[in-house]
Write an enzyme that holds these catalytic residues in place. Sequence first.
Site, PDB file in Angstrom:
ATOM      1  N   ASP A 143      66.281 -21.561 126.136  1.00 23.58           N
ATOM      2  CA  ASP A 143      64.988 -20.954 125.834  1.00 23.58           C
ATOM      3  C   ASP A 143      64.864 -19.718 126.719  1.00 23.58           C
ATOM      4  O   ASP A 143      64.738 -19.833 127.937  1.00 23.58           O
ATOM      5  CB  ASP A 143      63.886 -21.990 126.152  1.00 23.58           C
ATOM      6  N   HIS A 144      64.900 -18.561 126.100  1.00 26.18           N
ATOM      7  CA  HIS A 144      64.943 -17.324 126.882  1.00 26.18           C
ATOM      8  C   HIS A 144      63.609 -17.036 127.581  1.00 26.18           C
ATOM      9  O   HIS A 144      63.523 -16.145 128.422  1.00 26.18           O
ATOM     10  CB  HIS A 144      65.347 -16.153 125.977  1.00 26.18           C
TER      11      HIS A 144
END
Length: 555
Positions: free
Chosen positions: A527-528
């Site tokens: 999850d950036h």
Amino acid sequence: MSTIDVKVPDVGVDGEVEIIEILVEKGERLDAEAPIVVLETDKATVEVPCPQAGKVAGIEVKVGDKVKEGDLLLRLKESGHSGSTENDDTEEAEETADSTTDTDAEEDVENESDAKQQDTEDGDAEQSLRSIEVPDLGGSEAVEVIEVLVAEGDEIEEEQALIVLESDKATMEIPSPAAGILQSLSVKMGDKLSEGDTIGELLTSSGQGQAPNPEKTSTKTESQSSKSTEPPADNKKQPAKAAGGLSEKQVNAAASKVHAGPAVRKLARELGADLAQIEGSGPKGRVLKDDLKAYVKTQVTRAQDGGGSAAGVPGYKLPDFSSFGEIEVEAMDKIQRITAVNMATSWLNVPHVTQFDEADITELEAFRKAQKPVAEQRGLKLTPMPFLLKACAYALRELPQFNVSLDMEQQRVIRKKYIHIGMAVDTPGGLVVPVIRDVDKKSIWDLARDCIDMAARAKERKLSPADMQGGCFTISSLGSIGGTAFTPIVNLPEVAILGVSKADTKPRFEEGGFVPRLMLPLSLSYDHRAINGADAARFTSLLARVLGDIRQLLL
Ligand code: CAO
């Protein structure tokens, strides 16, 4: 305004019963009859309603407590009004009222003993007709049918709720004693029923109590339902048959197979929420009020929050596939429905990036193979999975930014001090992810045992909801199947997932020449929002280093 004690009413059981759900919060204003707690007896789950309107001044019990008739559940500040919108918050002297009338209880009967009742005896492939009768209602008679949850022709699962009855002291869901096709339904809303009255007839497969294959029975049940008496009010508006022979009614029936009490069902109806989409965290996968609230909250947040949510994503309309050729239509089962919702939720909410790397596992594989006889002596099979778990636990300790969850609503990061890792398991029923606890504290042999146990239970559908909760990180290994890389979808609320593909022997340039090395492909999706690319590269490099020389795990 005085304070009254709300106590456990007579729930038709001698001795103690367990509190499995608390439906109210301190400070909440309640209407008379609002359900406050759910109790579970050996034969029923019972919702205890509030004897009168008021504001919850204090809750005196917690989930898991064992209580008996007369025990204090909560204190209620009386209000003269019913409804939750009154604003009389003034604190007044508290008088302790006499014990409240121990009247009302809502029961959601799950009659295990009836469910075990034997099917009528016929040959192996024979189906038999079984009468469904009203079970013991705890002494109540002529109890009104307030809801009919099924219709003739429906495919019914064992223990699926059929009707809801309401007496002056309880609301009860009557479950089906077996799986089958509902051949006839003899009751409608408003009917008054007593113990032993017939609810309907169920066509069961002999021996197993299993539901017959809908493909095999759909034509028959359609024609049977068409000659049936008028369906109950709730089920009148059944849509026409879907293409392919299975009616949409049958497809939609999946939603009524959800395990939830009357209060939760009622609330779900009021909120327009589809219970079938909600993963229950209660006993036997029961959908609790909190599950419903969390689901609705997520949906509302998604609709309001433009940031990466499903808002504005156009739906799509299916063509009539039967116009192109022969088709079959079957209802999604629970695992498929939940997987579809979870995958779409993650895909739409999480900005995914996948980092690829390779680990040289030549030495690891040599060691693993050398340990195989020892594993056999221990009654275990030693695959690469326990080593992957251990290496990931090590990387999660070293790079704790991977062991977090994001609370976007409250703009917080939740850091976990424990290391529980999920392992994606491919089962005939679909993808499930059991969670292996405290991976960092376990030996390779412990982990091998856990992997075997969890994979076996997943395949036999014996995992409990608790077995699939609490993960910090997930490993999805397709290594035994094939492929060189893939982009797994983050398993929310985790922030990263490791995809593992099939190890392959490749030429590596070392010390002036090519040498054959066994290389394991790693695909880390993250999850950036939580993790930056540099950390992801550090994570896979660290994993590759540890898998390349597992002695580092000892340090
Ligand atoms: N490369 C090469 N061989 C591998 C390997 C890899 N990465 N991983 C496992 N193998 C080998 C094992 O060593 C074993 O061979 P040996 O018997 O010779 O040792 C063989 O493949 C079978 O392994 P397994 O599948 O029985 O055991 P596992 O521990 O590797 O995996 C489990 C267990 C439950 C993860 C697996 O059975 C499974 O279900 N995988 C699918 C997961 C999935 O569907 N993921 C996709 C989810 S969508 O994102």
